[in-house]
Motif scaffolding. Structure first.
Motif, PDB file in Angstrom:
ATOM      1  N   MET A   1       0.894  -1.163   0.100  1.00 13.01           N
ATOM      2  CA  MET A   1       0.137  -0.117   0.074  1.00 13.01           C
ATOM      3  C   MET A   1       0.789   1.348  -0.035  1.00 13.01           C
ATOM      4  O   MET A   1       1.783   1.348   0.878  1.00 13.01           O
ATOM      5  N   THR A   2       0.603   2.195  -0.683  1.00 10.41           N
ATOM      6  CA  THR A   2       1.354   3.417  -1.077  1.00 10.41           C
ATOM      7  C   THR A   2       1.024   4.326   0.321  1.00 10.41           C
ATOM      8  O   THR A   2      -0.110   4.171   0.807  1.00 10.41           O
ATOM      9  N   ALA A   3       1.823   5.454   0.409  1.00  5.74           N
ATOM     10  CA  ALA A   3       1.449   6.468   1.443  1.00  5.74           C
ATOM     11  C   ALA A   3       0.186   7.270   0.694  1.00  5.74           C
ATOM     12  O   ALA A   3      -0.751   7.491   1.694  1.00  5.74           O
ATOM     13  N   ASP A   4      -0.045   7.440  -0.609  1.00  8.88           N
ATOM     14  CA  ASP A   4      -1.246   7.813  -0.797  1.00  8.88           C
ATOM     15  C   ASP A   4      -2.405   7.252  -0.781  1.00  8.88           C
ATOM     16  O   ASP A   4      -3.434   7.765  -0.244  1.00  8.88           O
ATOM     17  N   ASP A   5      -2.204   5.911  -0.770  1.00  4.33           N
ATOM     18  CA  ASP A   5      -3.351   5.121  -0.549  1.00  4.33           C
ATOM     19  C   ASP A   5      -3.782   5.218   1.051  1.00  4.33           C
ATOM     20  O   ASP A   5      -4.895   5.198   1.384  1.00  4.33           O
ATOM     21  N   LEU A   6      -2.821   5.416   2.170  1.00  3.55           N
ATOM     22  CA  LEU A   6      -2.970   5.632   3.239  1.00  3.55           C
ATOM     23  C   LEU A   6      -3.667   6.926   3.774  1.00  3.55           C
ATOM     24  O   LEU A   6      -4.712   7.115   4.319  1.00  3.55           O
ATOM     25  N   LYS A   7      -3.301   7.938   2.912  1.00  2.00           N
ATOM     26  CA  LYS A   7      -3.997   9.197   3.093  1.00  2.00           C
ATOM     27  C   LYS A   7      -5.599   9.144   2.467  1.00  2.00           C
ATOM     28  O   LYS A   7      -6.294   9.637   3.184  1.00  2.00           O
ATOM     29  N   LYS A   8      -5.609   8.385   1.446  1.00  3.90           N
ATOM     30  CA  LYS A   8      -6.959   8.141   0.802  1.00  3.90           C
ATOM     31  C   LYS A   8      -7.683   7.523   2.054  1.00  3.90           C
ATOM     32  O   LYS A   8      -9.023   7.801   2.170  1.00  3.90           O
ATOM     33  N   GLN A   9      -7.420   6.596   2.800  1.00  2.00           N
ATOM     34  CA  GLN A   9      -8.142   5.712   3.788  1.00  2.00           C
ATOM     35  C   GLN A   9      -8.486   6.646   4.956  1.00  2.00           C
ATOM     36  O   GLN A   9      -9.644   6.622   5.279  1.00  2.00           O
ATOM     37  N   ALA A  10      -7.655   7.413   5.570  1.00  2.00           N
ATOM     38  CA  ALA A  10      -8.082   8.239   6.424  1.00  2.00           C
ATOM     39  C   ALA A  10      -8.869   9.406   5.901  1.00  2.00           C
ATOM     40  O   ALA A  10      -9.815   9.817   6.987  1.00  2.00           O
ATOM     41  N   ALA A  11      -8.943   9.851   4.941  1.00  4.34           N
ATOM     42  CA  ALA A  11      -9.931  10.953   4.206  1.00  4.34           C
ATOM     43  C   ALA A  11     -11.060  10.087   4.225  1.00  4.34           C
ATOM     44  O   ALA A  11     -12.118  10.881   4.638  1.00  4.34           O
ATOM     45  N   ALA A  12     -11.316   8.941   3.829  1.00  5.89           N
ATOM     46  CA  ALA A  12     -12.443   8.079   3.697  1.00  5.89           C
ATOM     47  C   ALA A  12     -13.183   8.162   5.148  1.00  5.89           C
ATOM     48  O   ALA A  12     -14.426   8.150   5.348  1.00  5.89           O
ATOM     49  N   ARG A  13     -12.328   7.758   6.184  1.00  8.85           N
ATOM     50  CA  ARG A  13     -13.042   7.577   7.570  1.00  8.85           C
ATOM     51  C   ARG A  13     -13.408   8.938   8.083  1.00  8.85           C
ATOM     52  O   ARG A  13     -14.577   9.110   8.628  1.00  8.85           O
ATOM     53  N   ALA A  14     -12.645  10.112   7.563  1.00  8.70           N
ATOM     54  CA  ALA A  14     -13.181  11.446   8.203  1.00  8.70           C
ATOM     55  C   ALA A  14     -14.507  11.698   7.428  1.00  8.70           C
ATOM     56  O   ALA A  14     -15.591  12.420   7.985  1.00  8.70           O
ATOM     57  N   LEU A  15     -14.942  11.322   6.200  1.00  7.87           N
ATOM     58  CA  LEU A  15     -16.072  11.655   5.445  1.00  7.87           C
ATOM     59  C   LEU A  15     -17.090  11.126   6.311  1.00  7.87           C
ATOM     60  O   LEU A  15     -18.190  11.689   6.244  1.00  7.87           O
ATOM     61  N   GLU A  16     -16.872   9.938   7.107  1.00  5.78           N
ATOM     62  CA  GLU A  16     -18.111   9.469   7.973  1.00  5.78           C
ATOM     63  C   GLU A  16     -18.605  10.141   8.969  1.00  5.78           C
ATOM     64  O   GLU A  16     -19.520  10.169   9.559  1.00  5.78           O
ATOM     65  N   LEU A  17     -17.851  11.218   9.283  1.00  2.43           N
ATOM     66  CA  LEU A  17     -18.133  12.418  10.343  1.00  2.43           C
ATOM     67  C   LEU A  17     -19.015  13.173   9.825  1.00  2.43           C
ATOM     68  O   LEU A  17     -19.651  14.087  10.460  1.00  2.43           O
ATOM     69  N   VAL A  18     -19.052  13.576   8.421  1.00  2.00           N
ATOM     70  CA  VAL A  18     -19.947  14.470   7.836  1.00  2.00           C
ATOM     71  C   VAL A  18     -21.401  14.117   7.663  1.00  2.00           C
ATOM     72  O   VAL A  18     -21.702  13.032   7.391  1.00  2.00           O
ATOM     73  N   GLN A  19     -22.218  15.045   8.371  1.00  2.00           N
ATOM     74  CA  GLN A  19     -23.612  14.824   8.112  1.00  2.00           C
ATOM     75  C   GLN A  19     -24.404  15.904   7.293  1.00  2.00           C
ATOM     76  O   GLN A  19     -23.830  17.309   7.286  1.00  2.00           O
ATOM     77  N   PRO A  20     -25.416  15.570   6.704  1.00  2.00           N
ATOM     78  CA  PRO A  20     -26.176  16.588   6.022  1.00  2.00           C
ATOM     79  C   PRO A  20     -26.481  17.973   6.644  1.00  2.00           C
ATOM     80  O   PRO A  20     -26.659  17.947   7.893  1.00  2.00           O
ATOM     81  N   GLY A  21     -26.248  19.021   6.208  1.00  2.00           N
ATOM     82  CA  GLY A  21     -26.498  20.539   6.538  1.00  2.00           C
ATOM     83  C   GLY A  21     -25.204  20.817   7.231  1.00  2.00           C
ATOM     84  O   GLY A  21     -25.242  21.939   7.794  1.00  2.00           O
ATOM     85  N   MET A  22     -24.226  20.225   7.277  1.00  2.00           N
ATOM     86  CA  MET A  22     -23.073  20.775   7.905  1.00  2.00           C
ATOM     87  C   MET A  22     -22.209  21.830   7.203  1.00  2.00           C
ATOM     88  O   MET A  22     -22.364  22.033   6.072  1.00  2.00           O
ATOM     89  N   ARG A  23     -21.731  22.771   8.191  1.00  2.00           N
ATOM     90  CA  ARG A  23     -20.713  23.758   7.613  1.00  2.00           C
ATOM     91  C   ARG A  23     -19.275  23.162   7.672  1.00  2.00           C
ATOM     92  O   ARG A  23     -19.037  23.029   8.914  1.00  2.00           O
ATOM     93  N   LEU A  24     -18.712  23.085   6.812  1.00  2.00           N
ATOM     94  CA  LEU A  24     -17.461  22.345   6.791  1.00  2.00           C
ATOM     95  C   LEU A  24     -16.412  23.242   6.348  1.00  2.00           C
ATOM     96  O   LEU A  24     -16.145  24.199   5.295  1.00  2.00           O
ATOM     97  N   GLY A  25     -15.097  23.054   7.055  1.00  2.00           N
ATOM     98  CA  GLY A  25     -13.744  23.788   6.641  1.00  2.00           C
ATOM     99  C   GLY A  25     -12.954  22.871   5.865  1.00  2.00           C
ATOM    100  O   GLY A  25     -12.970  21.427   6.385  1.00  2.00           O
ATOM    101  N   LEU A  26     -12.407  23.106   4.638  1.00  2.00           N
ATOM    102  CA  LEU A  26     -11.739  22.182   3.923  1.00  2.00           C
ATOM    103  C   LEU A  26     -10.245  22.388   4.164  1.00  2.00           C
ATOM    104  O   LEU A  26      -9.858  23.345   3.596  1.00  2.00           O
ATOM    105  N   GLY A  27      -9.641  21.477   4.518  1.00  2.00           N
ATOM    106  CA  GLY A  27      -7.971  21.830   4.610  1.00  2.00           C
ATOM    107  C   GLY A  27      -7.127  21.776   3.349  1.00  2.00           C
ATOM    108  O   GLY A  27      -7.888  21.736   2.149  1.00  2.00           O
ATOM    109  N   THR A  28      -6.104  21.765   3.348  1.00  2.00           N
ATOM    110  CA  THR A  28      -5.145  22.044   2.188  1.00  2.00           C
ATOM    111  C   THR A  28      -3.939  20.814   2.386  1.00  2.00           C
ATOM    112  O   THR A  28      -3.592  20.549   3.308  1.00  2.00           O
TER     113      THR A  28
END
Ligand SMILES: O=C(CO)[C@H](O)[C@H](O)COP(=O)(O)O
Length: 233
Positions: A1-28
């Protein structure tokens, strides 16, 4: 698994925290970019959110994915910000700014009820400082500010070279806010809180990359799976 795959896995888990109607800050950065890509897929499928970007690069990415965007002036309180980090320790103290977006990243994180860090687990360190600490400064009086920053670093018990960040073409890097970045090559930071306070009061320093007391949770992806630090909900 590449470092990029790992980053994507972490991002996918964070997406589970998003609920409809939320106001979100998007990182860089490359990890946050995965989160924005995945969020774009959810928005295309009908998810209703409103977002604020931490950089011009993220703003452009989000708009290209038709993610509804706002500003902190229109939306001054955010529910959740998801962002990467260059380094973090087990107390959720961060070094950020490797992508030169630390100023807006800190403003957005501070405006959020919750900041969640996503990263590969190689970013977790016992002691901060291996990654050079970015310090954003105004161009006016650069040498005076550089000397004052060096003094503040010494007073906080740290030491190391300060380098003016350049772009790959050799020109001085200018941030989205029109400032320069001094990178402090400290090796270890024994007293991050003291260093943060010392840097906060140097005239000419706009912001620094020590994020202390801002992140509530970190999602770290490694070969053995995901590790969650901090409050999971
Ligand atoms: O602080 C940042 C940008 O200013 C980034 O979050 C940090 O550099 C991590 O980036 P990446 O996910 O590409 O490793």
């Amino acid at each position: 698994m590449t470092a990029d795959d790992l980053k994507k896995q972490a991002a996918a888990r964070a997406l589970e925290l998003v609920q409809p109607g939320m106001r979100l800050g998007l990182g860089t950065g490359s990890t946050a970019k995965h989160f924005v890509d995945l969020l774009g897929e959810r928005v295309a499928a009908g998810l209703d959110v409103i977002c604020v970007a931490t950089s011009e690069a993220t703003q452009a990415q989000a708009l290209s994915l038709a993610i509804p965007m706002s500003t902190l002036d229109e939306t001054p309180e955010l529910d959740l910000t998801v962002d990467g980090a260059d380094e973090l320790d087990s107390a959720l103290r961060l070094i950020k700014g490797g992508g030169a977006a630390l100023l807006r990243e800190k403003i957005v994180a501070a405006a959020s009820r919750r900041m969640v860090v996503i990263a590969d687990d190689g970013k977790l360190v016992g002691k901060l400082g291996r990654f050079p600490l970015p310090i954003e400064v105004v161009p006016f009086g650069l040498e005076v500010t550089r000397r004052a920053v060096a003094k503040a670093i010494a007073e906080a018990g740290a030491a190391g070279e300060l380098t003016l960040r350049k772009r790959p073409d050799g020109e001085v890097l200018v941030t989205d806010g029109g400032h320069y970045i001094l990178d402090a090559h400290l090796g270890t930071i024994d007293h991050p809180e003291a260093l943060a306070q010392a840097l906060n009061i140097v005239p000419g320093v706009v912001e620094h990359g020590l994020f202390i007391g801002l992140a509530a949770m970190a999602i770290l992806a490694g070969a053995g799976g995901l590790t969650i630090l901090g409050a999971a909900e």
